[in-house]
Design an enzyme around this catalytic site. Structure first.
Site, short mmCIF file in Angstrom:
data_model
loop_
_atom_site.label_atom_id
_atom_site.label_comp_id
_atom_site.label_asym_id
_atom_site.label_seq_id
_atom_site.Cartn_x
_atom_site.Cartn_y
_atom_site.Cartn_z
N PRO A 6 0.85 -1.03 -0.01
CA PRO A 6 -0.03 -0.05 0.10
C PRO A 6 0.88 1.25 -0.05
O PRO A 6 1.76 1.45 0.62
CB PRO A 6 -0.77 -0.13 1.19
CG PRO A 6 -0.01 -1.07 2.02
CD PRO A 6 0.47 -2.32 1.20
N ARG A 31 5.65 12.23 -3.15
CA ARG A 31 5.25 12.82 -1.76
C ARG A 31 6.38 12.51 -0.79
O ARG A 31 7.00 11.25 -1.13
CB ARG A 31 4.07 12.15 -1.29
CG ARG A 31 2.67 12.41 -2.25
CD ARG A 31 1.70 13.46 -1.23
NE ARG A 31 0.54 13.57 -1.84
CZ ARG A 31 0.27 13.67 -3.02
NH1 ARG A 31 0.94 13.72 -4.06
NH2 ARG A 31 -1.21 13.89 -3.23
N TYR A 86 11.34 8.75 1.52
CA TYR A 86 11.30 7.85 0.49
C TYR A 86 12.18 8.38 -0.93
O TYR A 86 12.13 7.44 -1.77
CB TYR A 86 9.83 7.40 0.39
CG TYR A 86 9.18 6.83 1.31
CD1 TYR A 86 9.38 5.69 1.92
CD2 TYR A 86 8.07 7.64 1.91
CE1 TYR A 86 8.85 5.32 3.04
CE2 TYR A 86 7.29 7.35 2.91
CZ TYR A 86 7.88 5.89 3.76
OH TYR A 86 7.15 5.40 4.96
N ASN A 125 8.27 -5.49 -0.68
CA ASN A 125 7.90 -4.29 0.22
C ASN A 125 6.69 -4.30 0.33
O ASN A 125 5.83 -3.64 -0.37
CB ASN A 125 8.67 -3.06 -0.55
CG ASN A 125 8.60 -1.95 0.47
OD1 ASN A 125 7.79 -2.09 1.52
ND2 ASN A 125 8.90 -0.73 0.08
N HIS A 185 4.16 -4.50 9.13
CA HIS A 185 3.77 -4.67 10.85
C HIS A 185 2.63 -4.90 11.11
O HIS A 185 2.42 -4.98 12.46
CB HIS A 185 4.11 -2.78 10.85
CG HIS A 185 5.30 -2.32 10.41
ND1 HIS A 185 6.42 -2.72 10.12
CD2 HIS A 185 5.14 -1.20 9.26
CE1 HIS A 185 7.37 -1.91 9.65
NE2 HIS A 185 6.55 -1.08 8.91
N ASP A 214 1.72 -15.84 6.78
CA ASP A 214 1.06 -17.26 6.32
C ASP A 214 1.42 -17.63 4.86
O ASP A 214 1.56 -18.64 4.51
CB ASP A 214 -0.38 -17.32 6.91
CG ASP A 214 -0.45 -17.38 8.37
OD1 ASP A 214 0.60 -17.58 8.93
OD2 ASP A 214 -1.67 -17.23 8.76
N GLU A 223 12.54 -9.42 2.21
CA GLU A 223 11.72 -8.41 2.52
C GLU A 223 12.64 -7.05 2.39
O GLU A 223 13.75 -7.05 2.97
CB GLU A 223 11.32 -8.54 4.14
CG GLU A 223 10.74 -7.32 4.82
CD GLU A 223 10.27 -7.61 6.17
OE1 GLU A 223 10.08 -8.29 6.71
OE2 GLU A 223 10.47 -6.48 6.80
N HIS A 234 12.79 -2.69 2.54
CA HIS A 234 12.42 -1.29 2.87
C HIS A 234 13.12 -0.15 2.31
O HIS A 234 14.41 -0.39 2.31
CB HIS A 234 12.16 -1.22 4.28
CG HIS A 234 11.05 -2.26 4.93
ND1 HIS A 234 9.78 -2.19 4.59
CD2 HIS A 234 11.25 -3.36 5.53
CE1 HIS A 234 9.30 -3.16 5.34
NE2 HIS A 234 9.96 -4.00 5.67
N SER A 240 13.09 3.23 3.48
CA SER A 240 13.49 3.71 4.68
C SER A 240 14.18 2.81 5.78
O SER A 240 14.03 1.55 5.81
CB SER A 240 12.56 4.47 5.37
OG SER A 240 11.54 3.75 5.83
N ARG A 242 7.07 0.45 13.53
CA ARG A 242 7.87 0.08 12.37
C ARG A 242 8.96 -1.01 12.61
O ARG A 242 9.46 -1.66 11.90
CB ARG A 242 8.49 1.16 11.58
CG ARG A 242 7.26 2.01 11.21
CD ARG A 242 7.91 3.16 10.11
NE ARG A 242 7.09 4.32 10.01
CZ ARG A 242 5.91 4.38 8.99
NH1 ARG A 242 5.35 3.41 8.58
NH2 ARG A 242 4.94 5.61 9.24
O1 CA2 Z 1 10.53 2.25 4.12
C1 CA2 Z 1 9.69 1.61 3.38
O2 CA2 Z 1 9.88 1.06 2.29
C2 CA2 Z 1 8.29 1.23 4.13
O3 CA2 Z 1 7.96 -0.17 3.43
C3 CA2 Z 1 7.35 2.20 3.60
C4 CA2 Z 1 5.94 2.10 4.09
C5 CA2 Z 1 6.01 2.11 5.58
O4 CA2 Z 1 4.76 2.13 6.26
C6 CA2 Z 1 6.89 1.18 6.09
O5 CA2 Z 1 7.14 1.23 7.49
C7 CA2 Z 1 8.42 1.17 5.61
C8 CA2 Z 1 5.02 3.32 3.51
C9 CA2 Z 1 4.94 3.24 2.30
C10 CA2 Z 1 4.37 4.51 1.53
O6 CA2 Z 1 5.06 5.06 0.54
C11 CA2 Z 1 4.84 6.44 0.33
C12 CA2 Z 1 5.74 6.90 -0.43
C13 CA2 Z 1 5.59 8.00 -0.97
C14 CA2 Z 1 4.97 9.05 -0.28
C15 CA2 Z 1 3.69 8.64 0.60
C16 CA2 Z 1 4.05 7.17 1.04
#
Ligand code: CA2
Length: 151
Positions: free
Chosen positions: A10, A18, A23, A74, A80, A87, A98, A100, A102, A111
């Site tokens: 998601p 954004r 990111y 990702n 989380h 599963d 996996e 990420h 960040s 997180r």
């Molecule tokens: O760091 C990552 O790749 C995450 O998987 C990104 C997720 C976050 O919930 C995880 O804790 C770490 C969030 C994805 C949202 O991506 C965006 C990208 C640009 C602007 C807004 C959201």
């Protein structure tokens, strides 16, 4: 031929548009392009997908695993929260990494925990979109080894 599915959860469709401080500025299409180039050079069949739906992500995992493809995932925030994803990875005996963008361990406490990490080969986080490329470099030899062992 080794196959790798890169699965994105998601909000990752927003990448590059954004929150650049967290990111970066590369879009998800940009990530796909970088990986496609690497896959072509390595002779790997690449599938690249994104969904905002947990159930669809579970279906993507099942499809990849049952088809014998490696998975770079990702799962975004579902990392989380989702027992279903864990599963699915375990259920189809998928070889998964996996990733990420960040460094989740340098962020909020919620997180720091991943339901998927224990059923993945490893976790790569904190290298920006290069996390995907590092995961690709890690998964290809593992998939090649798996193919040799199965033959
Ligand atoms: O760091 C990552 O790749 C995450 O998987 C990104 C997720 C976050 O919930 C995880 O804790 C770490 C969030 C994805 C949202 O991506 C965006 C990208 C640009 C602007 C807004 C959201």
């Amino acid at each position: 031929m080794v196959a790798v599915h890169v699965l994105n959860g998601p909000n990752l469709n927003l990448l590059g548009t954004r929150e650049p401080a967290t990111y970066g500025a590369v879009t998800l299409a940009g990530v796909e392009e970088r990986l496609s180039r690497k896959a072509e050079a390595a002779g790997v069949a690449l599938t690249f997908r994104q969904t905002n739906s947990e159930g669809e992500l579970v279906s993507f995992v099942q499809e990849a695993g049952l088809g014998g493809a490696g998975i770079i995932i990702n799962a975004g925030a579902y990392t989380h929260t989702s027992v279903a994803l864990r599963d699915a990875i375990k259920g189809v005996d998928a070889l998964a990494i996996e990733v990420h963008i960040s460094n989740v361990h340098a962020r909020e406490d919620f997180r720091h925990h991943s339901y998927m990490a224990p059923v993945c080969v490893g976790v790569i986080c904190g290298f920006g979109v290069a996390s995907y490329e590092l995961a690709f470099d890690a998964i290809v030899p593992l998939m090649e080894k798996r193919a040799r062992t199965a033959a």
